[in-house]
Design a protein around this motif. Sequence first.
Motif, PDB file in Angstrom:
ATOM      1  N   LEU A 241      13.057  19.351 -20.467  1.00 43.35           N
ATOM      2  CA  LEU A 241      13.472  19.797 -19.140  1.00 43.35           C
ATOM      3  C   LEU A 241      12.372  20.620 -18.492  1.00 43.35           C
ATOM      4  O   LEU A 241      11.960  21.648 -19.024  1.00 43.35           O
ATOM      5  CB  LEU A 241      14.751  20.629 -19.233  1.00 43.35           C
ATOM      6  CG  LEU A 241      15.997  19.918 -19.780  1.00 43.35           C
ATOM      7  CD1 LEU A 241      17.162  20.884 -19.846  1.00 43.35           C
ATOM      8  CD2 LEU A 241      16.353  18.702 -18.942  1.00 43.35           C
ATOM      9  N   SER A 242      11.923  20.180 -17.330  1.00 43.41           N
ATOM     10  CA  SER A 242      10.902  20.888 -16.567  1.00 43.41           C
ATOM     11  C   SER A 242      11.512  21.328 -15.243  1.00 43.41           C
ATOM     12  O   SER A 242      11.734  20.500 -14.346  1.00 43.41           O
ATOM     13  CB  SER A 242       9.692  19.981 -16.309  1.00 43.41           C
ATOM     14  OG  SER A 242       8.699  20.659 -15.566  1.00 43.41           O
ATOM     15  N   PRO A 243      11.836  22.626 -15.091  1.00 45.66           N
ATOM     16  CA  PRO A 243      12.535  23.092 -13.887  1.00 45.66           C
ATOM     17  C   PRO A 243      11.793  22.733 -12.607  1.00 45.66           C
ATOM     18  O   PRO A 243      10.558  22.800 -12.540  1.00 45.66           O
ATOM     19  CB  PRO A 243      12.607  24.602 -14.088  1.00 45.66           C
ATOM     20  CG  PRO A 243      12.523  24.798 -15.561  1.00 45.66           C
ATOM     21  CD  PRO A 243      11.615  23.724 -16.050  1.00 45.66           C
ATOM     22  N   ALA A 244      12.559  22.379 -11.577  1.00 41.48           N
ATOM     23  CA  ALA A 244      11.972  22.019 -10.290  1.00 41.48           C
ATOM     24  C   ALA A 244      11.434  23.256  -9.568  1.00 41.48           C
ATOM     25  O   ALA A 244      10.493  23.162  -8.778  1.00 41.48           O
ATOM     26  CB  ALA A 244      13.007  21.319  -9.426  1.00 41.48           C
ATOM     27  N   ILE A 245      12.022  24.422  -9.828  1.00 40.04           N
ATOM     28  CA  ILE A 245      11.613  25.670  -9.181  1.00 40.04           C
ATOM     29  C   ILE A 245      11.390  26.715 -10.265  1.00 40.04           C
ATOM     30  O   ILE A 245      12.243  26.910 -11.145  1.00 40.04           O
ATOM     31  CB  ILE A 245      12.678  26.158  -8.186  1.00 40.04           C
ATOM     32  CG1 ILE A 245      12.883  25.123  -7.075  1.00 40.04           C
ATOM     33  CG2 ILE A 245      12.283  27.506  -7.594  1.00 40.04           C
ATOM     34  CD1 ILE A 245      14.017  25.461  -6.132  1.00 40.04           C
ATOM     35  N   VAL A 246      10.258  27.390 -10.217  1.00 38.86           N
ATOM     36  CA  VAL A 246       9.964  28.469 -11.163  1.00 38.86           C
ATOM     37  C   VAL A 246       9.461  29.691 -10.398  1.00 38.86           C
ATOM     38  O   VAL A 246       9.104  29.600  -9.225  1.00 38.86           O
ATOM     39  CB  VAL A 246       8.912  28.036 -12.219  1.00 38.86           C
ATOM     40  CG1 VAL A 246       9.448  26.917 -13.098  1.00 38.86           C
ATOM     41  CG2 VAL A 246       7.614  27.614 -11.543  1.00 38.86           C
ATOM     42  N   ASP A 247       9.447  30.839 -11.092  1.00 40.61           N
ATOM     43  CA  ASP A 247       8.901  32.055 -10.484  1.00 40.61           C
ATOM     44  C   ASP A 247       8.349  32.945 -11.585  1.00 40.61           C
ATOM     45  O   ASP A 247       8.093  32.487 -12.705  1.00 40.61           O
ATOM     46  CB  ASP A 247       9.952  32.760  -9.620  1.00 40.61           C
ATOM     47  CG  ASP A 247      11.129  33.308 -10.419  1.00 40.61           C
ATOM     48  OD1 ASP A 247      11.092  33.276 -11.670  1.00 40.61           O
ATOM     49  OD2 ASP A 247      12.098  33.789  -9.803  1.00 40.61           O
ATOM     50  N   ALA A 265      16.126  29.188 -22.611  1.00 44.75           N
ATOM     51  CA  ALA A 265      16.882  28.713 -21.456  1.00 44.75           C
ATOM     52  C   ALA A 265      16.666  29.551 -20.209  1.00 44.75           C
ATOM     53  O   ALA A 265      16.972  29.099 -19.092  1.00 44.75           O
ATOM     54  CB  ALA A 265      18.377  28.669 -21.793  1.00 44.75           C
ATOM     55  N   ALA A 266      16.107  30.752 -20.361  1.00 48.43           N
ATOM     56  CA  ALA A 266      15.820  31.595 -19.199  1.00 48.43           C
ATOM     57  C   ALA A 266      14.739  31.001 -18.307  1.00 48.43           C
ATOM     58  O   ALA A 266      14.476  31.546 -17.227  1.00 48.43           O
ATOM     59  CB  ALA A 266      15.430  33.002 -19.639  1.00 48.43           C
ATOM     60  N   ARG A 267      14.152  29.870 -18.704  1.00 50.41           N
ATOM     61  CA  ARG A 267      13.262  29.162 -17.774  1.00 50.41           C
ATOM     62  C   ARG A 267      14.027  28.678 -16.540  1.00 50.41           C
ATOM     63  O   ARG A 267      13.432  28.242 -15.557  1.00 50.41           O
ATOM     64  CB  ARG A 267      12.583  27.973 -18.462  1.00 50.41           C
ATOM     65  CG  ARG A 267      13.503  26.848 -18.896  1.00 50.41           C
ATOM     66  CD  ARG A 267      12.753  25.629 -19.432  1.00 50.41           C
ATOM     67  NE  ARG A 267      11.846  25.953 -20.521  1.00 50.41           N
ATOM     68  CZ  ARG A 267      11.028  25.066 -21.100  1.00 50.41           C
ATOM     69  NH1 ARG A 267      11.036  23.795 -20.686  1.00 50.41           N
ATOM     70  NH2 ARG A 267      10.237  25.424 -22.092  1.00 50.41           N
ATOM     71  N   PHE A 268      15.364  28.741 -16.603  1.00 50.22           N
ATOM     72  CA  PHE A 268      16.194  28.365 -15.456  1.00 50.22           C
ATOM     73  C   PHE A 268      16.698  29.585 -14.684  1.00 50.22           C
ATOM     74  O   PHE A 268      17.545  29.449 -13.805  1.00 50.22           O
ATOM     75  CB  PHE A 268      17.375  27.504 -15.913  1.00 50.22           C
ATOM     76  CG  PHE A 268      16.976  26.129 -16.344  1.00 50.22           C
ATOM     77  CD1 PHE A 268      16.701  25.145 -15.406  1.00 50.22           C
ATOM     78  CD2 PHE A 268      16.838  25.825 -17.684  1.00 50.22           C
ATOM     79  CE1 PHE A 268      16.314  23.881 -15.797  1.00 50.22           C
ATOM     80  CE2 PHE A 268      16.458  24.554 -18.090  1.00 50.22           C
ATOM     81  CZ  PHE A 268      16.188  23.588 -17.141  1.00 50.22           C
ATOM     82  N   GLU A 269      16.202  30.770 -15.021  1.00 49.36           N
ATOM     83  CA  GLU A 269      16.615  31.975 -14.313  1.00 49.36           C
ATOM     84  C   GLU A 269      15.563  32.399 -13.300  1.00 49.36           C
ATOM     85  O   GLU A 269      14.391  32.043 -13.418  1.00 49.36           O
ATOM     86  CB  GLU A 269      16.870  33.109 -15.310  1.00 49.36           C
ATOM     87  CG  GLU A 269      18.044  32.841 -16.226  1.00 49.36           C
ATOM     88  CD  GLU A 269      18.311  33.959 -17.213  1.00 49.36           C
ATOM     89  OE1 GLU A 269      19.275  33.850 -17.974  1.00 49.36           O
ATOM     90  OE2 GLU A 269      17.546  34.956 -17.215  1.00 49.36           O
ATOM     91  N   SER A 270      16.009  33.188 -12.330  1.00 53.65           N
ATOM     92  CA  SER A 270      15.121  33.690 -11.293  1.00 53.65           C
ATOM     93  C   SER A 270      14.911  35.186 -11.453  1.00 53.65           C
ATOM     94  O   SER A 270      15.792  35.913 -11.944  1.00 53.65           O
ATOM     95  CB  SER A 270      15.711  33.412  -9.908  1.00 53.65           C
ATOM     96  OG  SER A 270      14.975  34.067  -8.894  1.00 53.65           O
ATOM     97  N   ALA A 271      13.741  35.646 -11.028  1.00 52.52           N
ATOM     98  CA  ALA A 271      13.492  37.087 -11.004  1.00 52.52           C
ATOM     99  C   ALA A 271      14.398  37.785 -10.003  1.00 52.52           C
ATOM    100  O   ALA A 271      14.643  38.993 -10.098  1.00 52.52           O
ATOM    101  CB  ALA A 271      12.026  37.353 -10.663  1.00 52.52           C
ATOM    102  N   GLU A 272      14.889  37.043  -9.032  1.00 53.04           N
ATOM    103  CA  GLU A 272      15.768  37.597  -7.997  1.00 53.04           C
ATOM    104  C   GLU A 272      17.208  37.446  -8.471  1.00 53.04           C
ATOM    105  O   GLU A 272      17.891  36.477  -8.128  1.00 53.04           O
ATOM    106  CB  GLU A 272      15.562  36.865  -6.672  1.00 53.04           C
ATOM    107  CG  GLU A 272      16.224  37.522  -5.472  1.00 53.04           C
ATOM    108  CD  GLU A 272      15.690  38.917  -5.193  1.00 53.04           C
ATOM    109  OE1 GLU A 272      16.489  39.781  -4.814  1.00 53.04           O
ATOM    110  OE2 GLU A 272      14.476  39.140  -5.363  1.00 53.04           O
TER     111      GLU A 272
END
Length: 399
Positions: A241-247, A265-272
């Motif tokens: 799985l390669s997230p479409a949006i990262v930060d 799995a936190a590769r799917f989380e946002s800093a915001e």
Amino acid sequence: MNTLPLSLDAVEALRARTPGAETTVHFNHAGASLPSAATLEAIRSQLWREATLGPMEAGAVGREQAERARRLAARLLNADPAEIALTTGNSPGWGAAFAALEPLRAGDRILVGRHEWGGNLAAMRMAAKRAGASIAVIPCDETGRADPAALDAMMDERVRLVALTWLPANGGLVNPAAAIGAVARRHGVPYFIDAAQAVGQLPVDVAELGCDVLVGAGRKALRGPRGTGLLYVRRDFLSRLSPAIVDTRSAPLGPDGEPLLRDDAARFESAEAALALHCGLANALAEALETGIGAIRARIDAIARRLREQLAEIPGVSVLDLGVERSGLVAFNLAALDAGQVQARLAQRGIAIVSNGVAYTPLDMAARGLTQVARASVSYLTADHEIEQLLDGVRALAS
């Protein structure tokens, strides 16, 4: 985790700690349930810290509670904390995982249950149309459940995904998610479960289910805040799985300026992140585990059985739930009124239900010739007098 049955005294104590139990007759727990006072206080306390210390300065406590929520969610799902991402809701989590899959190619196939959530279908249909792929529906057995044997017969080298909504939004059916997972595993095909209605309502064991991805909502049976959700990704599947949006949280830049995608799995989380909501979610998860999911499931099942049986005795009422095992979502229609009118007239009596249209479960509604259903969803908080109020209201409408 508590495994004792819920006594009436325990239910009354839970209701006493739930402000909404005193102000509404709530039969929309499948839409959003009633949070406890402690969950509300956990949110308020973090907001107060942000207001008095500064939002960024108060982040340490919020982040600590977010990690607590992750650990508690892992316990709830029988997963590892590194396999859990905290999301802003069920659909955002499902959509992020789906968008992170390898792009579809012409001729690829996706297999879905007939009861798939409309939002998931929208994402899949858009991707399939762009790629020249197709979506096929897993046939149902004689009880209305997705049929594992029929799925097995559909499998070939073109299948790229099996997607199942475990507990549909338009009624009480419970799909055989573990049996579907066994077929997907045998063929080596990725398996996504939408467990929006399941998480917090019945035991969820991701190892037993055999899923690669599972999503749940905080606001439903968990009684957490809106704007929260859980995304489980099996550790061995994460690399696909390669997230479409990262930060800066999901893929911070390394010394060479290149992004370093997280290995959890936190590769799917946002800093915001809304840390106040994570504080509320942590409390809601703790309360669910303390109450005991087995006890919650047993009480919800007993209440829903009673409601179905007594609704079916009212002339003009058709109970529409399918399946063998059933959930706390009770679907019905009234011959004299459409579902929207039933919802509105019960609301005049202070009773909250919902009316669901085709968009919620379009494949199932079309297959059954339904355009809408009235849905009364119960909780382990639901009291006998509330059941009687709902039944009295439906009897009055039927007459």
